[in-house]
Design a protein around this motif. Structure first.
Motif, mmCIF file in Angstrom:
data_model
loop_
_atom_site.group_PDB
_atom_site.id
_atom_site.type_symbol
_atom_site.label_atom_id
_atom_site.label_comp_id
_atom_site.label_asym_id
_atom_site.label_seq_id
_atom_site.Cartn_x
_atom_site.Cartn_y
_atom_site.Cartn_z
ATOM 1 N N SER A 20 0.821 -1.212 0.000
ATOM 2 C CA SER A 20 0.000 0.000 0.000
ATOM 3 C C SER A 20 0.855 1.262 0.000
ATOM 4 O O SER A 20 0.434 2.294 -0.519
ATOM 5 N N MET A 21 2.052 1.197 0.579
ATOM 6 C CA MET A 21 2.979 2.328 0.561
ATOM 7 C C MET A 21 4.370 1.856 0.962
ATOM 8 O O MET A 21 4.533 0.741 1.442
ATOM 9 N N MET A 22 5.319 2.732 0.740
ATOM 10 C CA MET A 22 6.692 2.449 1.120
ATOM 11 C C MET A 22 7.234 3.651 1.882
ATOM 12 O O MET A 22 6.903 4.797 1.565
ATOM 13 N N GLY A 23 8.052 3.379 2.902
ATOM 14 C CA GLY A 23 8.685 4.438 3.658
ATOM 15 C C GLY A 23 10.093 4.033 4.045
ATOM 16 O O GLY A 23 10.456 2.862 3.997
ATOM 17 N N MET A 24 10.869 5.022 4.421
ATOM 18 C CA MET A 24 12.244 4.788 4.861
ATOM 19 C C MET A 24 12.333 5.087 6.351
ATOM 20 O O MET A 24 11.899 6.148 6.795
ATOM 21 N N CYS A 25 12.909 4.159 7.097
ATOM 22 C CA CYS A 25 13.135 4.373 8.524
ATOM 23 C C CYS A 25 14.625 4.638 8.726
ATOM 24 O O CYS A 25 15.464 3.883 8.239
ATOM 25 N N HIS A 26 14.910 5.691 9.456
ATOM 26 C CA HIS A 26 16.303 6.076 9.696
ATOM 27 C C HIS A 26 16.726 5.820 11.136
ATOM 28 O O HIS A 26 17.787 6.292 11.561
ATOM 29 N N GLU A 102 6.567 4.316 -4.968
ATOM 30 C CA GLU A 102 7.491 5.398 -4.630
ATOM 31 C C GLU A 102 7.495 5.616 -3.131
ATOM 32 O O GLU A 102 6.507 5.348 -2.446
ATOM 33 N N ASN A 103 8.588 6.134 -2.632
ATOM 34 C CA ASN A 103 8.727 6.400 -1.212
ATOM 35 C C ASN A 103 7.725 7.481 -0.787
ATOM 36 O O ASN A 103 7.641 8.531 -1.411
ATOM 37 N N PHE A 108 11.860 8.722 11.816
ATOM 38 C CA PHE A 108 13.034 8.783 12.685
ATOM 39 C C PHE A 108 14.184 9.542 12.026
ATOM 40 O O PHE A 108 15.347 9.180 12.175
ATOM 41 N N VAL A 109 13.843 10.639 11.335
ATOM 42 C CA VAL A 109 14.905 11.460 10.735
ATOM 43 C C VAL A 109 15.778 12.087 11.819
ATOM 44 O O VAL A 109 16.913 12.469 11.546
ATOM 45 N N SER A 110 15.261 12.138 13.053
ATOM 46 C CA SER A 110 16.061 12.656 14.173
ATOM 47 C C SER A 110 17.241 11.742 14.482
ATOM 48 O O SER A 110 18.208 12.173 15.105
ATOM 49 N N ASN A 121 11.269 14.193 -1.983
ATOM 50 C CA ASN A 121 10.389 15.156 -1.327
ATOM 51 C C ASN A 121 9.338 14.499 -0.439
ATOM 52 O O ASN A 121 8.323 15.109 -0.115
ATOM 53 N N ALA A 122 9.568 13.251 -0.041
ATOM 54 C CA ALA A 122 8.620 12.544 0.818
ATOM 55 C C ALA A 122 8.540 13.231 2.187
ATOM 56 O O ALA A 122 9.500 13.861 2.634
ATOM 57 N N LYS A 123 7.385 13.095 2.846
ATOM 58 C CA LYS A 123 7.198 13.685 4.171
ATOM 59 C C LYS A 123 8.232 13.136 5.146
ATOM 60 O O LYS A 123 8.628 11.978 5.049
ATOM 61 N N GLN A 124 8.641 13.976 6.096
ATOM 62 C CA GLN A 124 9.641 13.581 7.095
ATOM 63 C C GLN A 124 9.063 13.713 8.503
ATOM 64 O O GLN A 124 8.367 14.687 8.804
ATOM 65 N N PHE A 125 9.371 12.717 9.349
ATOM 66 C CA PHE A 125 8.890 12.680 10.726
ATOM 67 C C PHE A 125 10.055 12.376 11.650
ATOM 68 O O PHE A 125 10.913 11.564 11.313
#
Length: 131
Positions: A20-26, A102-103, A108-110, A121-125
């Protein structure tokens, strides 16, 4: 049918529809286990076809909410493939079939290391996105 597997091929799974979606965890945890690209799948469209008995789980502790599953033979991080939730993340790198996705976000960009530059340009949290 979309197919996926661990590195050694003992654990295999199928998806009846694309994630359903893809995201990146940092977060440091996902980075260290090599599973930062997460594809979210619906449980009723996901099936482990072989190797379920070879999957081991690392339990999450706050602020993290997702457990991480691994192949006990080759160590491949699989995401949360044993989840009982309606939707859960799997390691997008374990998907063997080509899919169009697409991402959508970075979480966890912190905790992101300074040497890694986000190039979309994906949203960042700073932590998990708020539901």
């Amino acid at each position: 049918m979309i197919k996926g597997s661990c590195c050694c091929g003992i654990v295999r799974f199928e998806l009846a529809e694309k994630p359903s979606m893809m995201g990146m965890c940092h977060c440091s945890r996902c980075r260290k286990v090599g599973a930062s690209s997460l594809a979210f799948v619906n449980s009723d469209k996901f099936q482990i076809t072989t190797g379920r008995e070879k999957i081991v789980t690392y339990k999450a502790e706050p602020p993290y909410k997702y457990n991480r599953c691994f192949c006990s033979v080759c160590g491949t991080a699989l995401g949360e493939v044993l989840s009982e939730l309606e939707s859960f993340p799997i390691n997008a790198n374990c998907i063997d079939s080509e899919i169009e996705i697409e991402n959508a976000f970075h979480e966890f960009v912190s905790e992101k290391p300074s040497w890694f530059k986000i190039g979309d340009n994906a949203k960042q949290f700073n932590e998990h996105p708020h539901e």
